[in-house]
Design an enzyme around this catalytic site. Structure first.
Site, PDB file in Angstrom:
ATOM      1  N   CYS A  24      41.478  41.472  41.459  1.00 60.31           N
ATOM      2  CA  CYS A  24      42.289  40.756  42.454  1.00 60.31           C
ATOM      3  C   CYS A  24      43.259  41.697  43.175  1.00 60.31           C
ATOM      4  O   CYS A  24      42.849  42.493  44.008  1.00 60.31           O
ATOM      5  CB  CYS A  24      43.017  39.591  41.785  1.00 60.31           C
ATOM      6  SG  CYS A  24      43.570  38.317  42.948  1.00 60.31           S
ATOM      7  N   HIS A  34      38.547  36.381  39.053  1.00 65.33           N
ATOM      8  CA  HIS A  34      39.115  36.588  37.716  1.00 65.33           C
ATOM      9  C   HIS A  34      38.057  36.340  36.639  1.00 65.33           C
ATOM     10  O   HIS A  34      37.729  35.194  36.334  1.00 65.33           O
ATOM     11  CB  HIS A  34      40.310  35.656  37.500  1.00 65.33           C
ATOM     12  CG  HIS A  34      41.509  36.038  38.301  1.00 65.33           C
ATOM     13  ND1 HIS A  34      42.468  36.907  37.844  1.00 65.33           N
ATOM     14  CD2 HIS A  34      41.886  35.685  39.556  1.00 65.33           C
ATOM     15  CE1 HIS A  34      43.396  37.071  38.771  1.00 65.33           C
ATOM     16  NE2 HIS A  34      43.069  36.344  39.822  1.00 65.33           N
ATOM     17  N   GLU A  46      38.398  36.830  33.491  1.00 65.13           N
ATOM     18  CA  GLU A  46      39.015  36.504  32.204  1.00 65.13           C
ATOM     19  C   GLU A  46      39.172  35.010  31.958  1.00 65.13           C
ATOM     20  O   GLU A  46      39.360  34.581  30.816  1.00 65.13           O
ATOM     21  CB  GLU A  46      40.385  37.197  32.082  1.00 65.13           C
ATOM     22  CG  GLU A  46      41.463  36.689  33.035  1.00 65.13           C
ATOM     23  CD  GLU A  46      41.442  37.369  34.402  1.00 65.13           C
ATOM     24  OE1 GLU A  46      42.453  37.289  35.120  1.00 65.13           O
ATOM     25  OE2 GLU A  46      40.419  37.977  34.742  1.00 65.13           O
TER      26      GLU A  46
END
Length: 508
Positions: free
Chosen positions: A78, A166, A168
């Site tokens: 990001c 993202h 994660e």
């Protein structure tokens, strides 16, 4: 040598989650603020740049010298992706609409190492207000979505990769695969960081570090101090002196119960009754931070008195865990104080002890797994976290012996009912809070004007974030009824349905 991944934190709310996902893949990692970069040694296998609440277009946006990492594989997420692109001559502009939520990859570069076993159509999670609109000529586009052309890129002829989404978060369905591709396929990590390996390495390190020195440890009965105690005991045996202080702010009958549960572990433990000393120092104190500081001060005084009973002691052991460290460090200098961490901040000079913290690289759930590896029983491993200042921060306002007694009774009813209903192990943390308000009630034919108790139960993994538990209504009704009927001074029970953030888990 323990291989590691370094995560540079630019202030993202997801940074800790990146670390968790890396560790779930049995790779050790550390989070460091972008402006406090450690020495990058041969043990560092790769670098991950986090996201950030800042825009790379802001004048005060976080800056980092990327030349320090030119020999290491890098994954920029990001903000990190935008930062690399902009500093290499690309363009980053504000999106016409904030791109937040689910998206799907409509293009994935075939054969790219980062996207091995990931195909077009894979769902990813976006959370950004800026978009990379142009990349330099030596940047290769490796993934796109319908609305984000530069969803991922690789700097040609390097091991530098960047993604706009993202991986994660669980909403990125192939996020784990992507991270594994980076960690194993690109960085060459061996995935050897397991609870058993941690135990073996830590015990060996403690033996070397402590030698024949004596160590004192404040034991609380909680997961962190228990696991720390067993690790130290396996390393130095009887040279570990555990001290369990009754500050008068424990749960009902907890002092005797904790001493009893440790008998079979072979630990060298001394119990100290200091209830009156703590309560006298809390008289007239209402401010939450002042209460914490008063408790911390008295604890150090009591602990110092007891530590002096051990001849030639040189070390103080603490059950500090990684979230304590993370929350005490900010990417923009000293962090705003949310609450004082009783395990962070050092010791007064007069104690003259060196500090050893065998768990300060672990998250709470990792501590539990290490405890399981050590053979600790479930009633210790599964015990809910309990704050260092105890019930003092679950009594809003001034703490008195009477309020403590009332709260202990209400809390015991609450916890026992959770256990009887089979809910205790499904809850990460639960507790009762004594509110500084009185309300009108009716008991029999009489009007009452008594106190209220709030019940708190949350689901979490490590306490960094938490959501309130949806306990069954019938269980809550039973708990409320028992507290009101059996605890004199309480005529109302309420249930806290706020999450962290924005609320904290404890009320003070």
């Amino acid at each position: 040598m323990l291989e590691k991944i370094i995560i540079l934190d630019f202030g993202s709310q997801y940074t800790q989650l990146i670390a968790r996902r890396v560790r779930e893949l049995n790779v050790y990692c550390e989070i460091h603020p972008f402006n406090n970069i450690p020495e990058i040694g041969s043990d560092v296998k790769g670098i991950i740049l986090s996201g950030s609440p800042y825009s790379v277009r802001q004048k005060d946006a976080p800056q980092v010298d990327l030349n320090k990492f030119d020999k290491h594989p890098m994954l920029a997420v990001c903000y990190g992706a935008q930062y690399i692109a902009q500093h290499a001559g690309g363009e980053v502009q504000a999106s016409s609409t904030r791109e937040y939520g689910r998206a799907h990859l409509n293009f994935v570069a075939e054969g790219n190492k980062l996207f091995k076993n990931i195909t077009a159509g894979s769902q990813v999670w976006m959370s950004h207000g800026d978009t990379i609109t142009k990349v330099p000529a030596n940047f290769e586009l490796i993934a796109s979505t319908d609305s984000v052309k530069v969803a991922a890129y690789q700097v040609k002829d390097t091991q530098t990769y960047a993604i706009q989404f993202h991986p994660e978060v669980t909403h990125s369905t192939d996020g784990r695969q992507l991270l594994e591709n980076f960690l194993v396929g690109i960085c060459g990590c061996k995935q050897e960081w397991t609870p058993d390996a941690f135990v073996e390495t830590t015990i060996a390190d403690l033996k070397e570090k402590l030698g024949n020195d004596k160590v004192v440890l404040a034991l609380s009965g909680g997961v962190d101090s228990s696991v720390a105690a067993i690790l130290l005991h396996k390393a130095i045996g009887k040279n570990l002196h555990c001290i369990f202080v009754d500050n008068g702010l424990l749960r009902k009958d907890e002092y005797a119960a904790v001493l009893e549960q440790y008998k079979h572990l072979g630990l060298n433990i001394k119990g100290v009754d200091a209830k009156d000393r703590f309560l006298s120092q809390l008289a007239g104190v209402s401010d939450p931070e002042l209460k914490r500081k008063a408790i911390g001060r008295v604890f150090i005084e009591v602990f110092d008195d007891e530590a002096h009973q051990v001849q030639d002691v040189k070390w103080l052991a603490q059950g500090t865990i990684y979230p304590d460290i993370i929350e005490s460090v900010s990417v923009k200098g000293p962090s705003a104080t949310i609450k004082s961490h009783h395990n962070v901040g050092g010791l007064p000079d007069f104690m003259k002890l060196k500090v050893v913290e065998p768990l300060n690289t672990l998250f709470k759930d990792e501590v539990r797994r290490v405890g399981t590896s050590l053979g600790l029983e479930h009633f210790i491993i599964g015990r809910h976290p309990f704050p260092g200042p105890g019930l003092a921060i679950r009594i809003l306002g001034e703490v008195t012996a009477e309020k403590v007694a009332i709260l202990q009774e209400a809390d015991a009813i609450y916890i026992n009912n959770l256990k009887e209903a089979g809910l205790y192990d499904k809850v990460w943390q639960a507790g009762a809070i004594f509110l500084p308000v009185q309300s009108v009630g009716v008991m029999g034919d009489e009007r009452t004007y008594e106190n209220a108790i709030a019940l708190r139960a949350v689901e979490s993994v490590d306490g960094m974030t938490a959501d309130w538990c949806h306990l069954p209504y019938n269980v809550l009704a039973k708990i409320s009824n028992e507290i009101i009927n059996k605890v004199k001074g309480i005529n109302r029970v309420v249930y806290d349905i706020s999450s962290k953030p924005p609320a904290t888990i404890e009320w003070e």
